[in-house]
Enzyme design. Structure first.
Site, short mmCIF file in Angstrom:
data_model
loop_
_atom_site.label_atom_id
_atom_site.label_comp_id
_atom_site.label_asym_id
_atom_site.label_seq_id
_atom_site.Cartn_x
_atom_site.Cartn_y
_atom_site.Cartn_z
N SER A 1 23.47 -144.59 -47.62
CA SER A 1 24.90 -144.41 -47.38
C SER A 1 25.71 -145.05 -48.52
O SER A 1 25.51 -144.69 -49.68
CB SER A 1 25.27 -144.99 -46.01
OG SER A 1 26.53 -144.54 -45.59
N ASP B 1 22.68 -134.49 -41.67
CA ASP B 1 23.55 -135.67 -41.78
C ASP B 1 24.97 -135.28 -41.36
O ASP B 1 25.57 -134.37 -41.90
CB ASP B 1 23.54 -136.12 -43.24
CG ASP B 1 24.29 -137.42 -43.48
OD1 ASP B 1 25.04 -137.87 -42.58
OD2 ASP B 1 24.15 -137.98 -44.59
N HIS C 1 21.54 -138.98 -40.79
CA HIS C 1 22.04 -139.88 -41.83
C HIS C 1 21.15 -141.12 -41.97
O HIS C 1 20.86 -141.55 -43.08
CB HIS C 1 23.47 -140.31 -41.48
CG HIS C 1 24.13 -141.14 -42.54
ND1 HIS C 1 24.42 -140.64 -43.79
CD2 HIS C 1 24.56 -142.44 -42.54
CE1 HIS C 1 25.02 -141.59 -44.51
NE2 HIS C 1 25.10 -142.69 -43.78
#
Length: 418
Positions: free
Chosen positions: A234, A328, A362
């Site tokens: 991320s 994601d 994610h």
């Protein structure tokens, strides 16, 4: 007499175990139930139905579950498909050193959707899953500006070195670093905001801080050098790509569902300044369940107005591994990986590898972690949608972790003493 055999009963959290039930009646239907109460008191559990073979046995390496929390042959399915009793909680090991996760595994007669306290198991056992191997040492780091935790494998070294980072919630998360150290790497779990005396918000990506961390790690007597690896997910992926582009110390970078442009804060390094793309907070979608879907908050990096915010990944001297979850929901990580690779190709570079997983969410983590598709996170007023299909995400985690370990070993050298 019904017996459960788990081999081994104590293991690292990313290692497979074998579950075997014996002493059942031929073709008997049973429920296997795995449960855990985490460090915050939240219960996680998974159940699957099985039918014994003619010998009265169930071997999860061969037997297919016809129902429960998963279907089919999943030797580690009870661990990979754990679900929280309370909605929107993520299973994450916070204290990696002092104790393992202790799971209770029960076998019940017949098929049970709900496991009530009144049910008596046919057999039960405890399974321990550690996030550190024996002898791994943890050292809190507060040196210069650098804040985090250093994990050292046992033995004199020297070992390959890795910096490990997480994302936009800030703070310090250590479970991936401790597992990497258990595989023979010296690992610095690095905080970069919202921890100790670091700024509470990330107003700019000051690459000098990360260079200081890299130099600190490389100066350790147990570190082999001359270069190191970096892994980030991320926001940590954005930092990872930036480090790879500018810092000569980085010879291997693992980018997991990050961006390839600067978002929310600019980058500053010596005489270099890269502007950022502002978040479009007005595009947040709140679902009927009250879940925040941030997918459209990240404005289009292909907009010519934002061209200057791209990370110059073509400058990377080392190798870059892009790990993408195509489901994601935090943002379009597949697009960001494709744009970075396109940029590298445009400059004649071939120092990249792409692992792209349909159904991956994610939060692609080591395979001891069940899918977290929605959870509360620091700084968010509502639970956040991370995405992911349970079965496809489980496969993505198993495959990507193996590839990440091989990638780091290949480019940093084997994780063993010289």
């Amino acid at each position: 007499m019904v017996q459960i055999q788990v081999t081994p009963e104590t293991s690292l959290a990313d290692a497979p175990v074998r579950i075997h039930v014996s002493g059942l009646a031929p073709t008997q239907l049973v429920t296997l139930h795995l449960s855990l109460t985490d460090e915050r008191g939240v219960k996680f559990e998974a159940r699957a139905f099985y039918q014994a073979d003619e010998a009265g046995e169930v071997d999860l390496e061969r037997a297919a579950a016809p129902g429960g929390d998963y279907v089919g042959v999943w030797p580690m399915g009870l661990f990979w498909f754990l679900k929280p009793e309370k909605l929107f909680h993520r299973l994450i090991k916070r204290d990696v050193m002092s104790c393992p996760f202790r799971f209770q595994l029960n076998v019940f007669d017949s098929c049970h959707i709900v496991i009530s306290p009144q049910l008596e198991p046919l057999a039960t056992c405890t399974v321990e899953r550690w996030y550190v191997a024996p002898g791994v040492e943890r050292i809190p780091i507060k040196e210069g500006r650098v804040r985090g935790a250093l994990f050292l494998p046992p033995g004199p070294g020297r070992f390959p070195a890795v910096i490990d980072m997480f994302g936009g919630a800030g703070g310090l998360i250590e479970f991936r670093a401790s597992l990497l150290a258990s595989h023979g790497f010296v690992v610095l779990a690095l905080a970069f905001f919202a921890y100790d005396d670091l700024p509470q918000v990330m107003e700019e990506l000051d690459l000098g801080y990360f260079e200081e961390a890299a130099n600190l790690l490389l100066s350790h007597p147990k570190v082999r050098g001359p270069g190191l690896g970096v892994i980030g997910v991320s926001k940590g992926g954005e930092v990872t790509l930036s480090m790879a582009a500018f810092l000569e110390q980085v010879v291997a970078a693992v980018w997991i569902n990050g961006t390839s442009s600067l978002y929310g804060s600019p980058l500053r390094y010596k005489e270099t300044y890269i502007p950022y793309i502002p978040y479009a907070a007005e595009r947040v979608i709140i679902t009927e369940m009250g879940i925040m879907d941030n997918y459209h908050v990240f404005q289009d990096p292909q907009n010519p107005a934002y061209a200057s915010a791209a990370i110059p990944v073509e400058k990377a001297r080392g190798e870059v591994l892009f790990v993408v979850g195509e489901a994601d929901r935090s943002f379009n990580s597949k697009l960001f990986a494709d744009l970075a690779i396109e940029r590298m190709k445009g400059h004649g570079k071939k120092n990249y590898t792409l692992l792209s997983y349909p159904g991956g969410g994610h939060l692609i983590e080591p395979p001891g972690s069940p899918l977290c598709s929605i959870s509360f996170t620091r700084g968010s007023p509502k639970p956040v949608h991370w995405g992911g299909d349970p079965e496809l995400h489980a496969k993505a985690q198993e495959h990507s972790w193996s590839e990440i370990l091989k990638f780091l070993e290949h480019h940093l050298g084997p994780p063993s003493n010289l």
